[in-house]
Design a protein around this motif. Structure first.
Motif, mmCIF file in Angstrom:
data_model
loop_
_atom_site.group_PDB
_atom_site.id
_atom_site.type_symbol
_atom_site.label_atom_id
_atom_site.label_comp_id
_atom_site.label_asym_id
_atom_site.label_seq_id
_atom_site.Cartn_x
_atom_site.Cartn_y
_atom_site.Cartn_z
ATOM 1 N N GLU A 1 0.812 -1.229 0.000
ATOM 2 C CA GLU A 1 0.000 0.000 0.000
ATOM 3 C C GLU A 1 0.841 1.273 0.000
ATOM 4 N N TYR A 2 2.040 1.221 -0.582
ATOM 5 C CA TYR A 2 2.842 2.424 -0.752
ATOM 6 C C TYR A 2 2.641 2.973 -2.163
ATOM 7 N N THR A 3 2.688 4.289 -2.302
ATOM 8 C CA THR A 3 2.792 4.936 -3.603
ATOM 9 C C THR A 3 4.274 5.087 -3.891
ATOM 10 N N VAL A 4 4.734 4.503 -4.987
ATOM 11 C CA VAL A 4 6.168 4.346 -5.221
ATOM 12 C C VAL A 4 6.629 5.157 -6.427
ATOM 13 N N LYS A 5 7.775 5.842 -6.260
ATOM 14 C CA LYS A 5 8.382 6.601 -7.357
ATOM 15 C C LYS A 5 9.897 6.419 -7.309
ATOM 16 N N GLY A 6 10.532 6.517 -8.477
ATOM 17 C CA GLY A 6 11.967 6.282 -8.584
ATOM 18 C C GLY A 6 12.782 7.555 -8.616
ATOM 19 N N GLU A 7 14.039 7.457 -8.118
ATOM 20 C CA GLU A 7 15.005 8.554 -8.149
ATOM 21 C C GLU A 7 14.437 9.841 -7.560
ATOM 22 N N VAL A 8 14.072 9.787 -6.308
ATOM 23 C CA VAL A 8 13.592 10.958 -5.578
ATOM 24 C C VAL A 8 14.638 11.334 -4.538
ATOM 25 N N GLY A 9 15.143 12.552 -4.611
ATOM 26 C CA GLY A 9 16.113 13.017 -3.619
ATOM 27 C C GLY A 9 17.363 12.174 -3.549
ATOM 28 N N GLY A 10 17.809 11.626 -4.671
ATOM 29 C CA GLY A 10 19.012 10.815 -4.678
ATOM 30 C C GLY A 10 18.811 9.376 -4.247
ATOM 31 N N CYS A 11 17.576 8.994 -3.963
ATOM 32 C CA CYS A 11 17.265 7.624 -3.540
ATOM 33 C C CYS A 11 16.701 6.840 -4.730
ATOM 34 N N ASP A 12 17.104 5.566 -4.854
ATOM 35 C CA ASP A 12 16.638 4.757 -5.981
ATOM 36 C C ASP A 12 15.124 4.614 -6.002
ATOM 37 N N VAL A 13 14.546 4.314 -4.845
ATOM 38 C CA VAL A 13 13.101 4.066 -4.752
ATOM 39 C C VAL A 13 12.578 4.718 -3.473
ATOM 40 N N VAL A 14 11.487 5.460 -3.590
ATOM 41 C CA VAL A 14 10.845 6.064 -2.413
ATOM 42 C C VAL A 14 9.364 5.714 -2.436
ATOM 43 N N GLY A 15 8.865 5.215 -1.309
ATOM 44 C CA GLY A 15 7.454 4.900 -1.172
ATOM 45 C C GLY A 15 6.827 5.722 -0.061
ATOM 46 N N LEU A 16 5.614 6.211 -0.296
ATOM 47 C CA LEU A 16 4.848 6.946 0.720
ATOM 48 C C LEU A 16 3.537 6.223 0.971
ATOM 49 N N ARG A 17 3.182 6.103 2.254
ATOM 50 C CA ARG A 17 1.874 5.554 2.610
ATOM 51 C C ARG A 17 1.180 6.582 3.480
ATOM 52 N N ASP A 18 0.001 7.009 3.038
ATOM 53 C CA ASP A 18 -0.717 8.057 3.748
ATOM 54 C C ASP A 18 -1.091 7.622 5.153
ATOM 55 N N GLY A 19 -1.146 8.592 6.036
ATOM 56 C CA GLY A 19 -1.507 8.350 7.419
ATOM 57 C C GLY A 19 -1.104 9.554 8.241
ATOM 58 N N GLU A 20 -1.296 9.490 9.533
ATOM 59 C CA GLU A 20 -0.895 10.562 10.432
ATOM 60 C C GLU A 20 0.026 10.016 11.511
ATOM 61 N N PRO A 21 1.345 10.159 11.366
ATOM 62 C CA PRO A 21 2.010 10.776 10.212
ATOM 63 C C PRO A 21 2.137 9.788 9.061
ATOM 64 N N PRO A 22 2.438 10.271 7.833
ATOM 65 C CA PRO A 22 2.658 9.351 6.714
ATOM 66 C C PRO A 22 3.921 8.536 6.929
ATOM 67 N N VAL A 23 3.988 7.378 6.278
ATOM 68 C CA VAL A 23 5.155 6.495 6.392
ATOM 69 C C VAL A 23 6.011 6.654 5.142
ATOM 70 N N VAL A 24 7.308 6.868 5.342
ATOM 71 C CA VAL A 24 8.255 7.037 4.244
ATOM 72 C C VAL A 24 9.195 5.833 4.209
ATOM 73 N N VAL A 25 9.295 5.206 3.034
ATOM 74 C CA VAL A 25 10.174 4.051 2.845
ATOM 75 C C VAL A 25 11.161 4.353 1.726
ATOM 76 N N ILE A 26 12.430 4.004 1.945
ATOM 77 C CA ILE A 26 13.454 4.126 0.911
ATOM 78 C C ILE A 26 14.011 2.740 0.623
ATOM 79 N N CYS A 27 14.159 2.425 -0.662
ATOM 80 C CA CYS A 27 14.792 1.167 -1.060
ATOM 81 C C CYS A 27 15.940 1.472 -2.016
ATOM 82 N N GLU A 28 17.115 0.927 -1.721
ATOM 83 C CA GLU A 28 18.268 1.086 -2.597
ATOM 84 C C GLU A 28 18.503 -0.199 -3.390
ATOM 85 N N LEU A 29 18.908 -0.039 -4.637
ATOM 86 C CA LEU A 29 19.059 -1.165 -5.563
ATOM 87 C C LEU A 29 20.526 -1.383 -5.931
#
Length: 219
Positions: free
Chosen positions: A18-46
């Protein structure tokens, strides 16, 4: 095999969580956001293989997110770091998740991320979220770094350029396209704009060339 080939399987995996995923954000290979209070931020390196450099990248990213995942292709003979108890123990202590990608694109969960004590950089995390949310769509495949990154700022600049094809514009004419149009025209980071007269800007040849490289949808 390129690191970019790992992006789509990893993206599918994180989207299943349930993450919204985008590539190459802020120098990170993969960044996922999951809405909430607070939102959850995930980074994945490849990486093409699990190694120390991948772990060091994860350590560098940890302050900007809630979870770090490390992903690499599965070793062909089963002798890669992913099968090393010491490597897994290190990642477990750091709270990192591990994903192994098979040649067919299947994702194997090797280790789930634990929640380490908070060691976050609020400003960096906020910049990461802002860039993720400002980007329209997912224009960059994660894992590549040679081509210019299609940042949210570049997307806004291209939208302004497309609106100026039919003639010079004032910043206020472009405000509906991008709230930061005035800043984009004034600083002219890419050399796409030139002042035609006081308060009026025109598109340069470099700007026209940029629109040829990155065509924009009709306004």
């Amino acid at each position: 095999m390129l690191e970019t080939s790992l992006y789509t399987p990893v993206k599918r995996f994180l989207e299943s969580l349930e993450y919204t995923v985008k590539g190459e954000v802020g120098g990170c290979d993969v960044v996922g956001l999951r809405d909430g209070e607070p939102p959850v931020v995930v980074i994945c390196e490849l990486k093409l293989e699990f190694n120390l450099e991948l772990v060091l990248q994860g350590i560098d990213r940890a302050a900007a997110c809630d979870e770090v995942w490390l992903a690499a292709r599965m070793s062909s003979r089963g002798k890669g770091r992913e099968h090393d108890r010491r490597f897994r123990a290190l990642c477990r202590r750091l709270g990192f998740g591990l994903l192994a990608i098979s040649p067919s694109g299947n994702v194997e969960l090797l280790l789930s991320p634990a929640a380490p004590p908070p060691r976050r950089d609020p400003r960096r995390r906020s910049r990461l979220m802002d860039e993720h949310r400002r980007r329209r769509g997912d224009p960059v495949v994660g894992g590549g770094s040679r081509a210019p990154i299609m940042t949210a700022y570049r997307q806004d600049a291209l939208a302004c350029a497309a609106a100026m094809v039919d003639g010079p514009k004032r910043p206020r004419d472009l405000k509906a396209i991008s709230p930061r149009a005035a800043n984009i025209l004034l600083h002219n980071v890419y050399g796409w704009f030139a002042r035609a007269e006081r308060g009026v800007y025109a598109l340069t040849e470099v700007g026209h060339a940029a629109l040829q490289r990155w065509p924009q949808p009709a306004q």
